[in-house]
Design an enzyme around this catalytic site. Sequence first.
Site, PDB file in Angstrom:
ATOM      1  N   ARG A 100      -4.560  10.672   4.434  1.00 45.06           N
ATOM      2  CA  ARG A 100      -3.517  11.684   4.488  1.00 45.06           C
ATOM      3  C   ARG A 100      -2.587  11.646   3.273  1.00 45.06           C
ATOM      4  O   ARG A 100      -2.111  12.679   2.799  1.00 45.06           O
ATOM      5  CB  ARG A 100      -2.718  11.351   5.744  1.00 45.06           C
ATOM      6  CG  ARG A 100      -2.008  12.402   6.340  1.00 45.06           C
ATOM      7  CD  ARG A 100      -1.134  11.860   7.427  1.00 45.06           C
ATOM      8  NE  ARG A 100       0.069  12.627   7.374  1.00 45.06           N
ATOM      9  CZ  ARG A 100       0.150  13.865   7.770  1.00 45.06           C
ATOM     10  NH1 ARG A 100      -0.881  14.476   8.288  1.00 45.06           N
ATOM     11  NH2 ARG A 100       1.276  14.526   7.650  1.00 45.06           N
ATOM     12  N   LYS A 118       0.843  -1.210   0.000  1.00 49.41           N
ATOM     13  CA  LYS A 118       0.000   0.000   0.000  1.00 49.41           C
ATOM     14  C   LYS A 118       0.872   1.251   0.000  1.00 49.41           C
ATOM     15  O   LYS A 118       0.651   2.169  -0.782  1.00 49.41           O
ATOM     16  CB  LYS A 118      -0.898  -0.005   1.248  1.00 49.41           C
ATOM     17  CG  LYS A 118      -1.552   1.325   1.528  1.00 49.41           C
ATOM     18  CD  LYS A 118      -2.447   1.289   2.741  1.00 49.41           C
ATOM     19  CE  LYS A 118      -1.770   1.655   4.039  1.00 49.41           C
ATOM     20  NZ  LYS A 118      -1.414   3.070   4.184  1.00 49.41           N
ATOM     21  N   ASN A 119       1.871   1.268   0.869  1.00 46.68           N
ATOM     22  CA  ASN A 119       2.653   2.499   1.034  1.00 46.68           C
ATOM     23  C   ASN A 119       3.611   2.754  -0.128  1.00 46.68           C
ATOM     24  O   ASN A 119       4.161   3.854  -0.237  1.00 46.68           O
ATOM     25  CB  ASN A 119       3.420   2.478   2.359  1.00 46.68           C
ATOM     26  CG  ASN A 119       2.486   2.706   3.539  1.00 46.68           C
ATOM     27  OD1 ASN A 119       1.301   2.969   3.348  1.00 46.68           O
ATOM     28  ND2 ASN A 119       3.015   2.596   4.745  1.00 46.68           N
ATOM     29  N   CYS A 136      -4.559  12.867  13.216  1.00 50.62           N
ATOM     30  CA  CYS A 136      -5.344  11.630  13.238  1.00 50.62           C
ATOM     31  C   CYS A 136      -5.089  10.959  14.579  1.00 50.62           C
ATOM     32  O   CYS A 136      -4.390  11.512  15.434  1.00 50.62           O
ATOM     33  CB  CYS A 136      -4.990  10.732  12.061  1.00 50.62           C
ATOM     34  SG  CYS A 136      -3.337  10.091  12.139  1.00 50.62           S
ATOM     35  N   ARG A 176       0.644  15.068  13.239  1.00 50.20           N
ATOM     36  CA  ARG A 176       1.053  14.897  11.848  1.00 50.20           C
ATOM     37  C   ARG A 176       1.064  16.194  11.032  1.00 50.20           C
ATOM     38  O   ARG A 176       0.311  16.356  10.066  1.00 50.20           O
ATOM     39  CB  ARG A 176       0.204  13.820  11.177  1.00 50.20           C
ATOM     40  CG  ARG A 176       0.249  12.528  11.951  1.00 50.20           C
ATOM     41  CD  ARG A 176      -0.406  11.394  11.246  1.00 50.20           C
ATOM     42  NE  ARG A 176       0.425  10.805  10.225  1.00 50.20           N
ATOM     43  CZ  ARG A 176       0.090   9.699   9.562  1.00 50.20           C
ATOM     44  NH1 ARG A 176      -1.027   9.099   9.799  1.00 50.20           N
ATOM     45  NH2 ARG A 176       0.897   9.196   8.647  1.00 50.20           N
ATOM     46  N   ASP A 185       4.884   1.008  12.030  1.00 48.88           N
ATOM     47  CA  ASP A 185       3.632   0.366  11.598  1.00 48.88           C
ATOM     48  C   ASP A 185       3.496  -1.059  12.125  1.00 48.88           C
ATOM     49  O   ASP A 185       2.423  -1.659  11.999  1.00 48.88           O
ATOM     50  CB  ASP A 185       3.527   0.372  10.064  1.00 48.88           C
ATOM     51  CG  ASP A 185       3.197   1.760   9.531  1.00 48.88           C
ATOM     52  OD1 ASP A 185       2.839   2.643  10.333  1.00 48.88           O
ATOM     53  OD2 ASP A 185       3.292   1.956   8.301  1.00 48.88           O
ATOM     54  N   ARG A 232      -8.600  -0.335   5.335  1.00 50.51           N
ATOM     55  CA  ARG A 232      -7.788   0.674   4.627  1.00 50.51           C
ATOM     56  C   ARG A 232      -6.443   0.095   4.206  1.00 50.51           C
ATOM     57  O   ARG A 232      -5.846   0.568   3.234  1.00 50.51           O
ATOM     58  CB  ARG A 232      -7.516   1.878   5.546  1.00 50.51           C
ATOM     59  CG  ARG A 232      -8.681   2.812   5.691  1.00 50.51           C
ATOM     60  CD  ARG A 232      -8.259   4.063   6.418  1.00 50.51           C
ATOM     61  NE  ARG A 232      -7.081   4.665   5.797  1.00 50.51           N
ATOM     62  CZ  ARG A 232      -6.287   5.549   6.381  1.00 50.51           C
ATOM     63  NH1 ARG A 232      -6.548   5.953   7.604  1.00 50.51           N
ATOM     64  NH2 ARG A 232      -5.241   6.042   5.755  1.00 50.51           N
TER      65      ARG A 232
HETATM   66  C1  UD1 Z   1       4.414   7.047   6.160  1.00 51.17           C
HETATM   67  C2  UD1 Z   1       3.562   5.802   6.059  1.00 51.17           C
HETATM   68  C3  UD1 Z   1       3.043   5.390   7.421  1.00 51.17           C
HETATM   69  C4  UD1 Z   1       4.207   5.233   8.405  1.00 51.17           C
HETATM   70  C5  UD1 Z   1       5.072   6.482   8.408  1.00 51.17           C
HETATM   71  C6  UD1 Z   1       6.332   6.329   9.255  1.00 51.17           C
HETATM   72  C7  UD1 Z   1       2.593   6.020   3.860  1.00 51.17           C
HETATM   73  C8  UD1 Z   1       1.396   6.263   3.035  1.00 51.17           C
HETATM   74  N1  UD1 Z   1       2.443   6.094   5.172  1.00 51.17           N
HETATM   75  O1  UD1 Z   1       3.574   8.095   6.648  1.00 51.17           O
HETATM   76  O2  UD1 Z   1       2.354   4.151   7.281  1.00 51.17           O
HETATM   77  O3  UD1 Z   1       3.683   5.047   9.708  1.00 51.17           O
HETATM   78  O4  UD1 Z   1       5.503   6.787   7.065  1.00 51.17           O
HETATM   79  O5  UD1 Z   1       7.070   5.236   8.836  1.00 51.17           O
HETATM   80  O6  UD1 Z   1       3.663   5.724   3.347  1.00 51.17           O
HETATM   81  N2  UD1 Z   1       6.247  14.905  10.417  1.00 51.17           N
HETATM   82  C9  UD1 Z   1       6.335  16.258  10.729  1.00 51.17           C
HETATM   83  N3  UD1 Z   1       6.252  17.160   9.704  1.00 51.17           N
HETATM   84  C10 UD1 Z   1       6.078  16.776   8.395  1.00 51.17           C
HETATM   85  C11 UD1 Z   1       5.992  15.390   8.095  1.00 51.17           C
HETATM   86  C12 UD1 Z   1       6.076  14.479   9.129  1.00 51.17           C
HETATM   87  O7  UD1 Z   1       6.492  16.638  11.890  1.00 51.17           O
HETATM   88  O8  UD1 Z   1       6.015  17.644   7.513  1.00 51.17           O
HETATM   89  C13 UD1 Z   1       6.308  13.906  11.512  1.00 51.17           C
HETATM   90  C14 UD1 Z   1       5.003  13.137  11.629  1.00 51.17           C
HETATM   91  O9  UD1 Z   1       4.050  13.835  12.394  1.00 51.17           O
HETATM   92  C15 UD1 Z   1       5.460  11.864  12.280  1.00 51.17           C
HETATM   93  C16 UD1 Z   1       6.859  11.645  11.687  1.00 51.17           C
HETATM   94  O10 UD1 Z   1       7.272  12.933  11.201  1.00 51.17           O
HETATM   95  O11 UD1 Z   1       5.553  12.029  13.669  1.00 51.17           O
HETATM   96  C17 UD1 Z   1       6.899  10.629  10.563  1.00 51.17           C
HETATM   97  O12 UD1 Z   1       6.054  11.041   9.507  1.00 51.17           O
HETATM   98  P1  UD1 Z   1       6.302  10.637   7.988  1.00 51.17           P
HETATM   99  O13 UD1 Z   1       7.579   9.898   7.874  1.00 51.17           O
HETATM  100  O14 UD1 Z   1       6.109  11.852   7.153  1.00 51.17           O
HETATM  101  O15 UD1 Z   1       5.101   9.638   7.751  1.00 51.17           O
HETATM  102  P2  UD1 Z   1       4.062   9.614   6.563  1.00 51.17           P
HETATM  103  O16 UD1 Z   1       4.737   9.848   5.269  1.00 51.17           O
HETATM  104  O17 UD1 Z   1       2.880  10.449   6.914  1.00 51.17           O
END
Ligand code: UD1
Length: 418
Positions: free
Chosen positions: A92, A22-23, A116, A121, A305, A397
């Site tokens: 998201r 999925k990711n 969420c 996030r 995850d 999901r």
């Molecule tokens: C992706 C995965 C999700 C996984 C996560 C971490 C997908 C669709 N989802 O989510 O399943 O749990 O990686 O491995 O691939 N953060 C900030 N600012 C930002 C972006 C992120 O503070 O602009 C923080 C987030 O709140 C979180 C951490 O960084 O605490 C990790 O987020 P991120 O690596 O961006 O995860 P996703 O891409 O949302």
Amino acid sequence: MDNFIIHGGRTVSGEVKISGSKNAALPILAATMLTREKCEIKNVPDLMDIKSTFELLNYMGKRCFFGFNTFTVHETSGLKHHAPYDLVRKMRASMLVAGPLLARFKKVRFSLPGGCSIGVRPIDIHLEAFKKMGAAVSYEGGDVILTAARLRPARLKFRFPSVGATENLMMCASLLKGTTVLENCAREPEIEDLARALVKMGASVEGAGTSLIRISGVDELKGLKYEVMPDRIETGTFMLAAAAAGGTLKLLNTDIALMKPVARALKKAGVKITSEKGSITITSSGGRPKPVNIATKPHPGFPTDLQAPWMAFMARAKGSCEVHEAIFENRFMHAAELMRMGADITVTDRKAVIRGVERLLGAPVMASDIRAGAALIVAAVAAKGKSIIRRIYHIDRGYEKIENKLRLSGVRIERVKA
Ligand code: UD1
């Protein structure tokens, strides 16, 4: 709304075919916005987040077809530049269209995704990076608007290796002539999969899978034929279900190389793991595992995850262990549900202490996010008696046909209308 009813206490044995990731599929589908040409993506899992992406791409003006795990995207007319709240709030990852659309049209508007159940996030890392490439950021009615008279390649360093920000910027830079250098990138295998797809579309992407990625973009990207990598989180969830309940389970269409941190922890807990090319076999007695501490970290650390399913497995450990959650600030909602099944867990801030119990007992419980739901499945298959898992739309999901796969492995599971 549907519920799962699981009668636990039977082994999880047999063979399960792991779906496409999925990711990895989500950013690759977003990358189809980078080109006018036809894209055909195979091994796309049939699940809710993919249906949400289908709706989003169609809304934006693409013409999508999805069946038999093949997702086809055509472009027949102009595209919209606006990803609205109703679509973004469902998922998201919708904001992954921001990078491609900004690169193509120098303008994109998307609803702020909001928090969420697992954390606030924010998207500051994405926005800071877009700004460094020349975009102006403004806000209106809950939306973010990015505009740029001219985008320029940049050298930039993420303050944290965000998976989504790394993907968004890789896609944006692929359609930008010149070389963009991204530092402190996320190193998740799904980033490498996206890089392979972008390279097939005509960009040059070097270093994906390391913390420094160099992208040399082009004016136009070609169409894409691509097959998505296996889902390592689904693989890990099934590994943990078999480890917790006992049994011999062979997972097909997957790769042990993707599972190193999880396999290492499972082996420490006393689970036998063997692998061949394209398959992994778990053998577990279903007895109480040895306690093993884990701390989630960006890849190649233990994946956040799989933290919740890991906790479900450790609930019956022979002794105490700790789980540290370093990625999300509120990712322990499953602990209270596991305690309804007899687990003994104390949560303080980002640390959970698990004092293993002899057995878990089936109970009515509720999923609060995708992976919390997966944890409840792991607990329910190992528990004695009947569990009812509510709010399984979260599980839908992220897990394709999970009840069919579990049933084929000997689990007594039914989906019932609530
Ligand atoms: C992706 C995965 C999700 C996984 C996560 C971490 C997908 C669709 N989802 O989510 O399943 O749990 O990686 O491995 O691939 N953060 C900030 N600012 C930002 C972006 C992120 O503070 O602009 C923080 C987030 O709140 C979180 C951490 O960084 O605490 C990790 O987020 P991120 O690596 O961006 O995860 P996703 O891409 O949302």
